[in-house]
Design an enzyme around this catalytic site. Structure first.
Site, PDB file in Angstrom:
ATOM      1  N   ASP A 478       0.779  -1.192  -0.007  1.00 50.58           N
ATOM      2  CA  ASP A 478       0.144  -0.078  -0.081  1.00 50.58           C
ATOM      3  C   ASP A 478       0.868   1.213   0.104  1.00 50.58           C
ATOM      4  O   ASP A 478       2.015   1.385   0.133  1.00 50.58           O
ATOM      5  CB  ASP A 478      -0.737   0.033   1.183  1.00 50.58           C
ATOM      6  CG  ASP A 478      -2.164   0.580   0.994  1.00 50.58           C
ATOM      7  OD1 ASP A 478      -2.497   1.489   0.122  1.00 50.58           O
ATOM      8  OD2 ASP A 478      -3.142   0.359   1.855  1.00 50.58           O
ATOM      9  N   ASP A 548     -10.725   2.022  -3.016  1.00 48.06           N
ATOM     10  CA  ASP A 548     -11.441   1.826  -1.766  1.00 48.06           C
ATOM     11  C   ASP A 548     -12.725   1.637  -1.647  1.00 48.06           C
ATOM     12  O   ASP A 548     -13.282   1.363  -0.555  1.00 48.06           O
ATOM     13  CB  ASP A 548     -10.708   2.878  -0.698  1.00 48.06           C
ATOM     14  CG  ASP A 548      -9.298   2.666  -0.208  1.00 48.06           C
ATOM     15  OD1 ASP A 548      -9.061   1.435  -0.268  1.00 48.06           O
ATOM     16  OD2 ASP A 548      -8.782   3.427   0.496  1.00 48.06           O
TER      17      ASP A 548
HETATM   18  C1  GLA Z   1      -5.643   2.004   2.133  1.00 51.39           C
HETATM   19  C2  GLA Z   1      -6.096   0.577   1.591  1.00 51.39           C
HETATM   20  C3  GLA Z   1      -7.184  -0.130   2.119  1.00 51.39           C
HETATM   21  C4  GLA Z   1      -6.665  -0.531   3.532  1.00 51.39           C
HETATM   22  C5  GLA Z   1      -6.191   0.405   4.167  1.00 51.39           C
HETATM   23  C6  GLA Z   1      -5.603   0.155   5.314  1.00 51.39           C
HETATM   24  O1  GLA Z   1      -6.583   2.773   2.276  1.00 51.39           O
HETATM   25  O2  GLA Z   1      -6.527   1.158   0.074  1.00 51.39           O
HETATM   26  O3  GLA Z   1      -7.658  -1.168   1.353  1.00 51.39           O
HETATM   27  O4  GLA Z   1      -5.677  -1.556   3.157  1.00 51.39           O
HETATM   28  O5  GLA Z   1      -5.307   1.568   3.418  1.00 51.39           O
HETATM   29  O6  GLA Z   1      -5.015   0.969   6.305  1.00 51.39           O
END
Ligand code: GLA
Length: 744
Positions: A478, A548
């Protein structure tokens, strides 16, 4: 031979299946661009007339020809300060104060195979798949030599381009702009399309008429970003899904970028794209070289659908690499929307039990497992399991998870550091911050200076250590904030403009090493969802968390927009809980699955909170997915609906035309709706097809099934198929067509 040099005409022509691309060397050594479009032959220089339109200067050697100006002629790669007042590709200054570049032809070579770039993502070619043209241009005043690199993939209708710059003189050169690609299209009335958005609403196509003047898209974020994508399309004004000429330009780059289109005084168009010149500079000492990121140029005479299918094939087969590039992907159950930060051994094992029971392949432990990470205020950088929540460590946990059925996956955000972390306390200088200025936070975190080798090595050792400590088959990588305070403590003052690009070179080198050393681990890219959804990432990681936003109706738009350039196999898509956590919308479980099955399928919910009937449905969905997953992974995509339609209808057809999956999801419902009449595409007209199975989700009433009789391929293509009107709470349907006459 897809690259042809005609000595008499001094033309060089690149040929692909549907397109011809031509340039010409003209005295006193300029390289003009003559044509890119449907495949044709012969010298196309007749298209350009000497025409004095006033206020367009003439080169010294052409002073008798008032109608000959770089300002009005199409150029292969535009320098600057040489009489062309349009957007330049190259800007520089030397330590003697020389600015601009007057690029003159100095030779060219044609070689088999594809050129290589060092330290940057690049497409790759199998034996016999590509040929490379290298044209060398030189600017005498600065000593800069530019190699224009073209790799022609004839069968794919694709031309890769990049630029290699060398300082062959004795002055230090400061590059201020070095576009990867320049494309001058002299005639036509065009539309252009780019993909804009925001966090949780990424990549909606924006189509506009190309107007006179300068327009474009770009990112200053130190990442390609949620807001813009390094992919633009130029197309005929009447181009649609299956008709019209379309040109695509896609960068294999994940940092700040700029793509500009300029319609000039003559009505000609220049497209340039590359590293964002704002905040960029690069010092080239005598003898040093610099390579730009690669750009993928594609031409489709078969509309936007044809363009998408060409990019999908190319990205899947010539950009993605390694073990997972073309393999079936595991169905994951991810802990994020099930638990958020509230994870511990007990909850993870409960999820793993559920994942095993449902038939998922991998349980992914998302954020919250390391250091004292209770929330997003701390601990990024402290990549050891929290001893209270995970007292037995990752090796034990992965083993226990495996005993329950699924493999074990883990979330990491290795490019970042929280100010409240042991890592930051030990190495505050590893974060990007400007001396004397309080740094800007994003999600309470700072960005590590990935341009520094010791930082790259530390991340490599940390990630490799984790992968060696436990049986981990999947990593979600990420990146939850973008780059501000771009100042590296390791660079001298006059190299600070290199910071962002060095960051990406560092990131790519890390990704390269990790993918090489852990080839069986499936790495998924992520940046707050789809904040870095680009071909640069796909050259290492074959899939990316698309957004997300897991609301299936919103996802229809996001995945549709993403799919103009990127293959479905690259788009991780999960079924989440209803009501959806991002939008609050309630949708049927079946619709959620159908939307997610147009990507790399998985789940993002707590199955323990579902009823046994719902769990039963999920078992069926996973079994169904295993039957059809090769279609989104390898099939051809046909968009049967437009973004503004109240429904999304997508058809996937296997490359041999033997199978086709039709998915229709309503984005909005009407009272007394009409039946949906769809002409199918991509099937073989001479074939015969049968509906193998059909499913509905969320329909208000029992609808009669479509007859499971045989249909002529030509009937489905020309007369179409009528689907029953869908009413209800976001209803959807899916059906699989199978060719029945294979052996006849
Ligand atoms: C990002 C990702 C999510 C999740 C969060 C965790 O926003 O896109 O899917 O993994 O971080 O903090």
């Amino acid at each position: 031979m897809s690259i042809r040099y005609n000595e008499k005409d001094q033309t060089i022509t690149l040929l692909t299946r549907s397109a011809a691309y031509q340039m010409q060397i003209v005295p006193p050594g300029y390289l003009l661009h003559l044509y890119y479009g449907r495949r044709t032959e012969g010298d196309l220089s007749y298209l350009y007339l000497d025409h004095d339109c006033g206020f367009s200067p003439n080169p010294w050697e052409r002073q008798d020809q008032r109608g000959w100006s770089l300002d009005t002629l199409p150029q292969e790669y535009a320098g600057s300060l040489g009489g062309d007042f349009r957007t330049p590709c190259l800007e520089l200054s030397t330590d003697r104060g020389i600015r601009g570049a007057d690029l003159r032809y100095a030779g060219h070579t044609v070689t088999a195979g594809k050129y290589a770039l060092s330290g940057l993502p690049a497409a790759w070619a199998r034996e016999g798949e590509a040929e490379t043209l290298t044209v060398t241009l030189a600017d005498a005043a600065s000593g800069l030599q530019a190699e224009l690199l073209y790799a022609v993939f004839e069968e794919r209708d694709l031309i890769c381009r990049a630029l290699r710059l060398k300082n062959t003189g004795d002055q230090s050169i400061r590059l201020e702009k070095a576009a990867s690609v320049c494309l001058d299209l002299p005639f036509g009335d065009w539309d252009w399309i780019h993909f804009s958005g925001r966090h949780t609403m990424e990549r909606r196509p924006e189509r506009r008429r190309l107007l006179e003047g300068l327009q474009g898209v770009g990112s200053l974020r130190g990442a390609s970003g949620h807001q813009a994508n390094p992919f633009v399309i130029l197309c005929d004004r009447e181009a649609g899904e299956e008709q019209g000429d379309c040109y695509g330009m896609m960068l294999l780059y994940s940092g700040s970028f700029l793509a500009q289109l300029e319609k000039d005084q003559m009505g000609a168009v220049r497209l340039t794209a590359g590293i964002q010149p704002e905040l960029f500079s690069w010092r080239l000492e005598p003898g040093e070289s610099f390579e730009t990121p690669e750009a993928l140029l594609c031409f489709s005479p078969e509309g936007l659908g044809g363009l998408s299918r060409r990019y999908h094939r190319f990205l899947r087969q010539n950009v993605c690499r390694g073990y997972w590039a073309e393999r079936p992907r595991p169905v994951v159950l991810n802990s994020w929307e099930a638990c958020y930060f509230d994870v511990d051994e007990e909850r993870v094992l409960a999820l793993a039990r559920q994942a095993g029971d449902l038939g998922a392949d991998v349980l992914v432990l998302d954020d919250g497992w390391f250091g004292n990470r209770r929330d997003d205020h701390r601990a990024l950088g402290d990549w050891t399991p929290n001893p209270e929540r995970f007292p037995h460590g990752l090796g034990w946990l992965a083993r226990k998870v495996r005993e329950l059925g699924p493999g074990f996956g883990l979330w990491l955000e290795p490019e970042m550091v929280s100010p409240d972390s042991a890592l930051y306390r030990a190495h505050p200088d590893w974060a990007l911050t400007v001396p004397g200025r309080p740094p800007t936070l994003g999600r309470n975190q700072l960005v590590l200076d990935l341009g520094r080798e010791e930082v790259q090595n530390w991340i490599y050792d940390t990630v490799a250590g984790i992968l060696r400590s436990a049986d981990i088959s999947y990593i979600k990588w990420d990146m939850n904030r973008e780059l501000t305070d771009v100042y590296s403590r390791a660079l001298p003052p006059d190299r600070q403009g290199e910071c962002v690009h060095r960051y990406y070179r560092g990131l790519y080198s890390l990704m390269e090493r990790l993918c090489r050393d852990f080839p069986r681990v499936l790495f998924e890219g992520c940046a707050g969802g789809g904040g870095r959804f680009d071909a640069g990432i796909l050259a290492y990681f074959p899939q990316i968390w698309t957004s997300d936003n897991t609301d299936p109706v919103a996802r229809l738009g996001i995945q549709e927009g993403t799919g103009y350039g990127y293959p479905l196999s690259a788009m991780a898509a999960h079924v989440s809980a209803s009501p959806n956590h991002q939008t609050g919308r309630s949708t049927p479980l079946g619709t959620r699955a159908m939307a997610a099955m147009t990507g790399a399928f998985g789940y993002e919910l707590d199955p323990g909170k579902l009823t046994e009937t719902e769990r039963q449905e999920i078992r069926r969905q996973i079994a169904r997915w295993r039957e059809l997953e090769s279609l989104p992974r390898t099939g051809e995509l046909y968009r049967l609906s437009r973004p503004e339609d109240p429904f999304a209808a997508w058809q996937l057809v296997s490359t041999d035309g033997g199978e086709s999956l039709l998915t229709v999801c309503m984005r909005a419902v009407e009272s007394n709706p009409r039946p949906l009449w769809l002409r199918l595409r991509g099937l073989r007209g001479e074939g015969r097809y049968r509906i193998e199975w059909q499913e509905r989700a969320g329909c208000l009433e029992e609808l009669s099934e479509l007859p499971e009789r045989e249909y002529a391929g030509s009937a489905l293509l020309y007369a179409g198929l009528t689907l029953p009107p869908l009413r209800g709470d976001y209803p959807a349907m899916q059906l699989l067509l199978q060719r029945t006459d294979d052996n006849e």
